[in-house]
Motif scaffolding. Structure first.
Motif, PDB file in Angstrom:
ATOM      1  N   SER A   1      72.045 159.723   1.674  1.00  0.00           N
ATOM      2  CA  SER A   1      72.261 159.491   3.026  1.00  0.00           C
ATOM      3  C   SER A   1      73.627 159.492   3.376  1.00  0.00           C
ATOM      4  N   ASP A   2      73.897 160.041   4.354  1.00  0.00           N
ATOM      5  CA  ASP A   2      75.461 160.030   4.861  1.00  0.00           C
ATOM      6  C   ASP A   2      76.105 158.695   4.994  1.00  0.00           C
ATOM      7  N   LYS A   3      75.451 157.662   5.580  1.00  0.00           N
ATOM      8  CA  LYS A   3      75.878 156.404   5.430  1.00  0.00           C
ATOM      9  C   LYS A   3      74.768 155.443   5.356  1.00  0.00           C
ATOM     10  N   LEU A   4      75.178 154.477   4.809  1.00  0.00           N
ATOM     11  CA  LEU A   4      74.328 153.296   4.495  1.00  0.00           C
ATOM     12  C   LEU A   4      74.669 152.143   4.986  1.00  0.00           C
ATOM     13  N   TYR A   5      74.353 151.648   5.940  1.00  0.00           N
ATOM     14  CA  TYR A   5      74.956 150.630   6.772  1.00  0.00           C
ATOM     15  C   TYR A   5      74.165 148.921   6.174  1.00  0.00           C
ATOM     16  N   LEU A   6      75.169 148.078   6.104  1.00  0.00           N
ATOM     17  CA  LEU A   6      74.824 147.026   5.854  1.00  0.00           C
ATOM     18  C   LEU A   6      74.830 145.930   6.978  1.00  0.00           C
ATOM     19  N   VAL A   7      73.641 145.634   7.457  1.00  0.00           N
ATOM     20  CA  VAL A   7      73.651 145.461   8.938  1.00  0.00           C
ATOM     21  C   VAL A   7      72.836 143.697   9.007  1.00  0.00           C
ATOM     22  N   PHE A   8      73.726 142.790   9.532  1.00  0.00           N
ATOM     23  CA  PHE A   8      73.356 141.332   9.830  1.00  0.00           C
ATOM     24  C   PHE A   8      73.148 141.157  11.072  1.00  0.00           C
ATOM     25  N   GLU A   9      72.092 140.930  11.667  1.00  0.00           N
ATOM     26  CA  GLU A   9      71.638 140.450  12.981  1.00  0.00           C
ATOM     27  C   GLU A   9      72.376 139.273  13.418  1.00  0.00           C
ATOM     28  N   GLY A  10      72.594 138.513  12.345  1.00  0.00           N
ATOM     29  CA  GLY A  10      73.147 137.130  12.838  1.00  0.00           C
ATOM     30  C   GLY A  10      73.557 136.331  11.628  1.00  0.00           C
ATOM     31  N   LEU A  11      75.012 136.059  11.609  1.00  0.00           N
ATOM     32  CA  LEU A  11      75.598 135.216  10.606  1.00  0.00           C
ATOM     33  C   LEU A  11      76.227 134.169  11.158  1.00  0.00           C
ATOM     34  N   ASP A  12      75.940 132.763  10.730  1.00  0.00           N
ATOM     35  CA  ASP A  12      76.439 131.740  11.283  1.00  0.00           C
ATOM     36  C   ASP A  12      77.320 130.883  10.192  1.00  0.00           C
ATOM     37  N   THR A  13      78.589 130.905  10.342  1.00  0.00           N
ATOM     38  CA  THR A  13      79.332 131.782  11.497  1.00  0.00           C
ATOM     39  C   THR A  13      80.717 132.389  10.683  1.00  0.00           C
ATOM     40  N   TYR A  14      81.445 131.647  10.078  1.00  0.00           N
ATOM     41  CA  TYR A  14      82.458 132.112   9.519  1.00  0.00           C
ATOM     42  C   TYR A  14      82.258 132.763   8.040  1.00  0.00           C
ATOM     43  N   ALA A  15      82.100 134.030   7.713  1.00  0.00           N
ATOM     44  CA  ALA A  15      81.470 134.492   6.448  1.00  0.00           C
ATOM     45  C   ALA A  15      82.287 135.570   6.246  1.00  0.00           C
ATOM     46  N   ASP A  16      82.400 135.677   4.839  1.00  0.00           N
ATOM     47  CA  ASP A  16      82.988 136.847   3.998  1.00  0.00           C
ATOM     48  C   ASP A  16      81.813 137.449   3.167  1.00  0.00           C
ATOM     49  N   VAL A  17      81.545 138.415   3.358  1.00  0.00           N
ATOM     50  CA  VAL A  17      80.560 139.421   2.707  1.00  0.00           C
ATOM     51  C   VAL A  17      81.024 140.436   1.656  1.00  0.00           C
ATOM     52  N   TYR A  18      80.493 140.357   0.457  1.00  0.00           N
ATOM     53  CA  TYR A  18      80.828 141.021  -0.782  1.00  0.00           C
ATOM     54  C   TYR A  18      79.549 141.664  -1.156  1.00  0.00           C
ATOM     55  N   VAL A  19      79.894 143.049  -1.383  1.00  0.00           N
ATOM     56  CA  VAL A  19      78.991 143.969  -2.031  1.00  0.00           C
ATOM     57  C   VAL A  19      79.554 144.291  -3.375  1.00  0.00           C
ATOM     58  N   ASN A  20      78.852 143.965  -4.573  1.00  0.00           N
ATOM     59  CA  ASN A  20      79.536 144.382  -5.780  1.00  0.00           C
ATOM     60  C   ASN A  20      80.621 143.712  -6.116  1.00  0.00           C
ATOM     61  N   ASP A  21      81.123 142.623  -5.683  1.00  0.00           N
ATOM     62  CA  ASP A  21      82.545 141.875  -5.595  1.00  0.00           C
ATOM     63  C   ASP A  21      83.633 142.325  -4.859  1.00  0.00           C
ATOM     64  N   VAL A  22      83.120 143.484  -3.784  1.00  0.00           N
ATOM     65  CA  VAL A  22      84.092 144.139  -2.913  1.00  0.00           C
ATOM     66  C   VAL A  22      83.707 143.223  -1.545  1.00  0.00           C
ATOM     67  N   LYS A  23      84.999 142.929  -1.061  1.00  0.00           N
ATOM     68  CA  LYS A  23      84.776 142.367   0.376  1.00  0.00           C
ATOM     69  C   LYS A  23      84.639 143.387   1.449  1.00  0.00           C
ATOM     70  N   VAL A  24      83.514 143.404   2.111  1.00  0.00           N
ATOM     71  CA  VAL A  24      83.221 144.510   3.059  1.00  0.00           C
ATOM     72  C   VAL A  24      83.076 144.064   4.564  1.00  0.00           C
ATOM     73  N   LEU A  25      83.191 142.716   4.715  1.00  0.00           N
ATOM     74  CA  LEU A  25      83.192 142.182   6.118  1.00  0.00           C
ATOM     75  C   LEU A  25      83.454 140.795   6.240  1.00  0.00           C
ATOM     76  N   GLU A  26      84.256 140.387   7.420  1.00  0.00           N
ATOM     77  CA  GLU A  26      84.413 139.089   7.658  1.00  0.00           C
ATOM     78  C   GLU A  26      84.122 138.583   9.080  1.00  0.00           C
ATOM     79  N   ALA A  27      83.192 137.766   9.245  1.00  0.00           N
ATOM     80  CA  ALA A  27      82.466 137.538  10.383  1.00  0.00           C
ATOM     81  C   ALA A  27      82.839 136.323  10.913  1.00  0.00           C
TER      82      ALA A  27
END
Length: 271
Positions: free
Chosen positions: A94-120
């Protein structure tokens, strides 16, 4: 006109059915723990840390008598959630593979294979990132680190040289500040006249991978322009995300027959 109305309704059905088939749900095999603990417990996603603690028998029913008073520490602790999921080589095309969270409560750091990809920092919005660069064929690790909302709120409270007015529904305890006004989070979590103070964290709405190629419909709104006892005139307004600039033709398929969209072709700039 009735045939046109049928076409629009089928268009809605086929559009969202096709979109749903492309999504890769990430709701299985989740575990959680208090940050720093060695033991992980089974977690439900979507869910909250309070329900996970209750399901794993680490706390008593918070709605029974005054159990909530003994559970205020939960909102002052950091929590971790983790799972693994599989991506195959075809999905990685795929051209892109989006990781989608419809809701994170609330202060969150997201890691994919130990790489930070998102701060909520907002419970009420969707969070989306293209994580194709971090993914590999086979097993992948997803981890979400939740920072204590009460601690974050206290930091924001102390950062200001003045006090922000807060509702009396914020049931802060003795020696605590009313910090509900600082966080984009459900106000009733901090207490209300009709409910307990349960300042929770968690993945409270669905999470999934969304592959994308070329372009996709992001949003669809149907406006009723005219309605009589004989006819209904509807207008479809689309929000489209495109990976490339240029002209693209949108088609409606009814019973296998492709029909050009009324206002196509349309020009969309690159996302």
């Amino acid at each position: 006109m009735k045939q046109n109305l049928l076409g629009v309704l089928l268009f809605l059905l086929f559009t969202f059915t096709a979109k749903a088939q492309q999504l890769i749900p990430l709701t299985d095999k989740w575990e959680f723990r208090k940050a720093g603990d060695s033991k992980w417990g089974a977690a439900m996603v979507p869910g909250t840390v309070h329900t996970d603690l209750l399901n794993t028998k680490q706390i008593q029913d918070p709605f029974y008598r005054i159990n909530e008073k003994d559970q205020q520490w939960i909102g002052k602790a950091d929590w971790e959630y983790k799972t693994t999921f599989t991506v195959d080589a075809n999905q990685l095309k795929s051209d892109k593979l989006y990781l989608v969270f419809e809701g994170l409560d609330t202060y969150a750091d997201v890691y994919v294979n130990d790489v930070k990809v998102l701060e909520a920092d907002n419970m009420f919005r969707q969070w989306k990132r293209d994580v194709k660069p971090q993914l590999k064929a086979g097993s992948n690790a997803l981890r979400v680190y939740f920072h204590a909302p009460m601690v974050k709120g206290e930091e924001l409270f102390k950062s200001l040289p003045f006090q922000v007015p807060a509702s009396d529904n914020d049931q802060a305890g003795p020696g605590e500040h009313k910090v509900s006004v600082f966080t984009r989070k459900a106000g009733y979590h901090y207490g209300w006249d009709w409910g307990p103070r349960l300042v929770t964290s968690g993945i409270w709405r669905p999470v999934y991978l969304a592959p994308m190629n070329v372009a996709r419909i992001q949003d669809l709104f149907i406006k009723q322009k005219k309605l009589t006892t004989e006819q209904a005139e509807l207008e479809a307004r689309l929000e489209v995300e495109s990976l490339t600039a240029g002209t693209k033709q949108l088609e409606v398929t009814v019973d296998g027959n492709a029909t050009p969209f009324t206002h196509g072709p349309c020009f969309w700039p690159k996302a």
